[in-house]
Write an enzyme that holds these catalytic residues in place. Structure first.
Site: not given
Ligand SMILES: *Cc1c(COP(=O)(O)O)cnc(C)c1O
Length: 408
Positions: A132, A209, A234-235, A383
């Protein structure tokens, strides 16, 4: 078999699967309504209990108890919720998980702390180019700040980072390996236990992560000997937009690494207002400033639902949903040039299924108008996020069938 025969058969299979689903009752625990929501891997739906809990906060702990609530419950809330997450979804014993910051900030803090503790000569961070964006940016930033280099892995985008990829990147110069447990693109599940062991055998720390695995996979951080982990709430954890992240630091490391944002809320005695920073014992030292209590209230309710169900039945349903969606895509979409990008192997597939077709950008725009809501990922991916607590088999099929309908 014609397309409509296939659809009729899939519909009756979906009905059977929904009727046999031990988690079917959970759908009534969610607020709001939508025709088909397939983005629980991006923003989970709110649990119904979140509304009353927020109202209680406004009238009660905030409205009436006011500042006394810090002593009564809020001060401990990041650690209490962290422990509940640890027990219900992370396989983490108490005292190793905290809820705070955003994922980006928590990732920065833990990665900076990990590289800061590396012995001389260990000046490489291993990361991958399919991760990400925030993870890649934070790695670059931390490397620049701490004078390290990044050794980038270029994994097969459809597969993901394998233990062999990691083995090839490891050496005596590696300080930390940072990877996502589940790829946000393909849904590939990395072998967390094997990679952790491999990194340790080369003297490196691992930082996982868990954004796309927390709340949907049976993560076992303690059993795998993981050093550090971060993730979103939040996911699949349904904490709500902007709900804080969580951070995990194995107990053995808590006194050995130093997080880079020392703040008063992580102080051993915050209200002494001391001249100098003395870190609190245990996980509290990884808190920087005032915790986002408002963002934790819906999360606490969602964790409550997960605690009632248990992570293993959640993962079981996630596997069935994934299999069913892949089968539906094979039968309704493959003949139209749509490819299944996610792994077909249940063990290697996380909580979403990614499909690819050059026309998908327009398709997703049309789906959203129809209240069928997956997400689009550049350049050609849809997705389908399958949230076991809130997604039914019929709903998942509705999404695939509607893609077939609107595909030009
Ligand atoms: C959704 C996601 C994030 C989001 O980071 P935020 O700081 O909450 O915006 C980071 N890393 C991964 C792998 C994600 O899927």
């Amino acid at each position: 078999m014609t397309g409509s025969d296939a659809l009729a058969e899939l519909r009756s299979r979906a009905a059977e699967l929904d009727a046999a689903d031990p988690l079917a009752w959970c759908r009534a625990e969610f607020a709001g309504g939508v025709r088909a929501y397939l983005d629980g891997n991006s923003l989970g739906r709110p649990v119904r209990a979140a509304g009353p809990a927020l109202a209680d906060l406004v009238d009660g702990s905030w409205g009436t108890r006011l500042i006394r609530s810090w002593d009564e419950q809020w001060f401990e809330m990041p650690l209490v919720l962290g422990d509940r997450l640890g027990a219900s979804v992370l396989g983490a014993a108490p005292g190793q998980t905290v809820v705070a910051d955003s994922t980006t900030v928590m990732l920065y803090k833990l990665l900076r702390a990990a590289v800061g503790a590396a012995p001389r000569g260990r000046d490489v961070v291993v990361a991958d180019r399919e991760n990400f964006p925030t993870d890649r940016y934070v790695v670059d930033g931390v490397a620049a700040e701490a004078g390290l280099t990044v050794r980038w892995i270029d994994p097969d985008p459809a597969a993901g980072v394998t233990a062999d990829d990691v083995a090839a990147a490891l050496g005596p110069d590696v300080a930390v390996v940072l990877l996502s447990h589940v790829s946000y693109k393909s849904g590939f599940v990395a072998d967390l236990a094997a990679v952790t062991e491999l990194a340790h055998s080369h003297g490196a720390l691992v930082l996982w992560d868990l954004c796309h695995s927390a709340g949907v996979l049976d993560v076992q951080l303690d059993a795998a000997g993981v050093d550090l982990a971060v993730g979103c709430t939040y996911k699949f954890l349904c904490g709500g937009p902007g709900a804080p992240a969580f951070g995990y630091v194995a107990r053995r490391l808590q006194g050995a690494i130093v997080q880079p944002i020392p703040g008063w809320m992580g102080h051993a005695d915050p209200f002494a207002m001391g001249l100098h920073y003395t870190p609190a014992a245990g996980m509290r030292r990884f808190i920087s400033g005032t915790p986002p209590i408002l963002g934790m209230v819906p999360l606490a309710e969602a964790i409550g639902l997960i605690e009632r169900v248990g992570i293993v039945p959640i993962r079981d349903k996630s596997i069935l949903l994934g299999r069913f969606v892949i089968d539906a895509a094979d039968r309704l979409l493959a003949g139209r040039g749509v490819r299944v990008v996610s792994p077909r192997d249940d063990e290697r597939r996380g909580g979403h299924v990614t499909l690819a077709h050059p026309g998908f950008r327009e398709v997703v725009a049309r789906l959203w108008e129809l209240d069928v809501v997956p997400d689009f990922r550049n350049p050609d991916g849809i997705r389908l996020g399958l949230a076991p607590l809130s997604t039914s088999f019929a709903e998942a099929l509705d999404a695939v069938a509607t893609i077939a309908e609107v595909l030009p």
